[in-house]
Design an enzyme around this catalytic site. Sequence first.
Site, PDB file in Angstrom:
ATOM      1  CB  CYS A 149      -0.849  -0.034   1.270  1.00 33.09           C
ATOM      2  SG  CYS A 149      -1.808   1.459   1.579  1.00 33.09           S
ATOM      3  CB  CYS A 188      -2.977   4.328  -5.479  1.00 30.05           C
ATOM      4  SG  CYS A 188      -4.366   3.577  -4.597  1.00 30.05           S
TER       5      CYS A 188
END
Length: 277
Positions: free
Chosen positions: A81, A194
Amino acid sequence: MNSPAAPDPAARPIGLFDSGIGGLTVARAVAQRLPHERLVYFGDTAHLPYGDKSTAAIQAYAVKICDLLLRQHCKVILIACNSASAAAYELVREYVGSKAQVLNVIDPIVAQIGRHYAGRRVGLIGTKQTVNSNVYKKKLDALDAGVELSSLATPLLAPMIEENFLANAVSDDIIAAYLAQPVLADVEALVLACTHYPLIKPQIDRYYAGRVAVLDSSDVVAAHAEAYLAGAGLLAPAGPGAPAHHFYVSDFTPAFEESTRLFFGQEVRLEHYPLWE
Ligand code: DGL
């Protein structure tokens, strides 16, 4: 979740975590590149999105998740992440110490940009947490390669992707509205910062029609994990069958499970692990 007895170091699993299921794009790349490795994935669905959380909150979540992955004897903890890599990598590395190698999704792509885009203009899209942390710019500046980075927070994209709005008029409009922002004008490459965004890479490629290289970090991150394991003599030996991965989530809904197909390429069974109860 039981804590098995400490196995032989190379046979220990790779732990990955994300705010939810977006990090499965990284897990998928790792599973494809390293088919003998057993994965333990934790999606903190009780707290998503991380992109809008404070640094302190993400750090607290990350430490608790790492405790769990260490109890599973993970040899590597890969922060799958960008928001958590930006907010918590240094802290987690210190916290985990020598118990496991901590990897993030930022350093491998920064190194690649430094090699291929020295002296050029590169754009980046990501969550507010990732963009406001300035972590990519700081790491690129440290390379002193003259990369000029322009970043834009694109907070509508992750929820849009989770709702499976990938290729329709609404998603095309949202993508175009973001990419047309002046801050991204004249970039030669765009970093998808992302772990949700690989799912809309085809739409972004279509928007740019070949004028801009769109950089998805998942394969680069998987290659980096392989290089680390090979260098440390920790590559898993081939087993008799496919490794038994585990996918845990801190909050379970059937919708999360259905979305795993999108992110992992096949539907996987999510196990509810209420870490915060
Ligand atoms: N997957 C997360 C990332 O890479 C974004 C989603 C979220 O905001 O939780 O930053």
